[in-house]
Scaffold this active site. Sequence first.
Site, PDB file in Angstrom:
ATOM      1  N   GLY A   1       0.777  -1.236   0.000  1.00  0.00           N
ATOM      2  CA  GLY A   1       0.000   0.000   0.000  1.00  0.00           C
ATOM      3  C   GLY A   1       0.809   1.287   0.000  1.00  0.00           C
ATOM      4  N   SER A   2       2.009   1.259  -0.577  1.00  0.00           N
ATOM      5  CA  SER A   2       2.784   2.507  -0.595  1.00  0.00           C
ATOM      6  C   SER A   2       2.128   3.533  -1.520  1.00  0.00           C
ATOM      7  CB  SER A   2       4.244   2.253  -0.974  1.00  0.00           C
ATOM      8  OG  SER A   2       4.355   1.834  -2.316  1.00  0.00           O
ATOM      9  N   ASN A   3       1.430   3.065  -2.559  1.00  0.00           N
ATOM     10  CA  ASN A   3       0.690   4.013  -3.412  1.00  0.00           C
ATOM     11  C   ASN A   3      -0.512   4.595  -2.676  1.00  0.00           C
ATOM     12  OD1 ASN A   3       1.780   4.380  -6.209  1.00  0.00           O
ATOM     13  ND2 ASN A   3       1.864   2.149  -6.074  1.00  0.00           N
TER      14      ASN A   3
ATOM     15  N   HIS B   1      -0.270   1.098 -13.273  1.00  0.00           N
ATOM     16  CA  HIS B   1       0.500  -0.035 -13.783  1.00  0.00           C
ATOM     17  C   HIS B   1       1.970   0.371 -13.871  1.00  0.00           C
ATOM     18  CE1 HIS B   1       1.135  -3.776 -15.915  1.00  0.00           C
ATOM     19  NE2 HIS B   1       1.888  -3.118 -16.773  1.00  0.00           N
TER      20      HIS B   1
ATOM     21  N   GLU C   1       5.688   6.359  -9.323  1.00  0.00           N
ATOM     22  CA  GLU C   1       4.275   6.040  -9.094  1.00  0.00           C
ATOM     23  C   GLU C   1       3.712   6.906  -7.973  1.00  0.00           C
ATOM     24  OE1 GLU C   1       3.117   1.862  -8.773  1.00  0.00           O
ATOM     25  OE2 GLU C   1       5.012   1.297  -9.694  1.00  0.00           O
TER      26      GLU C   1
END
Length: 187
Positions: free
Chosen positions: A12-14, A103, A173
């Site tokens: 869950g770093s994004n 992605h 990202e």
Amino acid sequence: MSRLAVFVSGGGSNLQALIDSDVKNSIALVVSDRPAFGLERAQKAGIETVELSRKELGKSGLSEAIEKVMAEHKIDLIVLAGYLSIFTEEFSARWRGKMINIHPALLPKFGGKGMYGHHVHEAVLAADESESGCTVHFLGEGVDNGEIIMQAKVPVVEGDTPETLAARVLEEEHKLLPKAVLSVLKG
Ligand code: GRF
């Protein structure tokens, strides 16, 4: 204002990048398909979470359960941030134009079935590409297709391994996802 659900399967770093940005106020719910550290990040930020197990529900059961939870929470935009389960065609059709994915490659290259995690970066290196990057896009009919919202590029450098390339892409990202989601929220 849009009510957003962020879907995670792993670290869950994004998701964290979204929590640390102006997107946070719009996040109404975080959903996972398995036990995931991303759920802890959400709870720490005071965001409601729900785990709907892919293993227990199966593909169609999962899509049905998600649909119900989306209605209960009045969600109108979904962000897939490292979410590994695949939805039924009905679900994807209903959410077309309202479901965003990130992605870790420059789509339309290196997307589609089997192209996730380290497989993506291995394929980029095997193809001897001079650059890679990440893509934020709306989900289309198949896996990893649909309208591109934003992309960011990184160089592939001499001696890169899938791990070093993945880390360079992931850093981008974290910048690209909040920017792209904000642009969608602002219409
Ligand atoms: C990211 O590389 C994302 O592009 C991919 O899965 C990874 C998730 O990382 N779909 P994290 O869970 O956000 O740390």
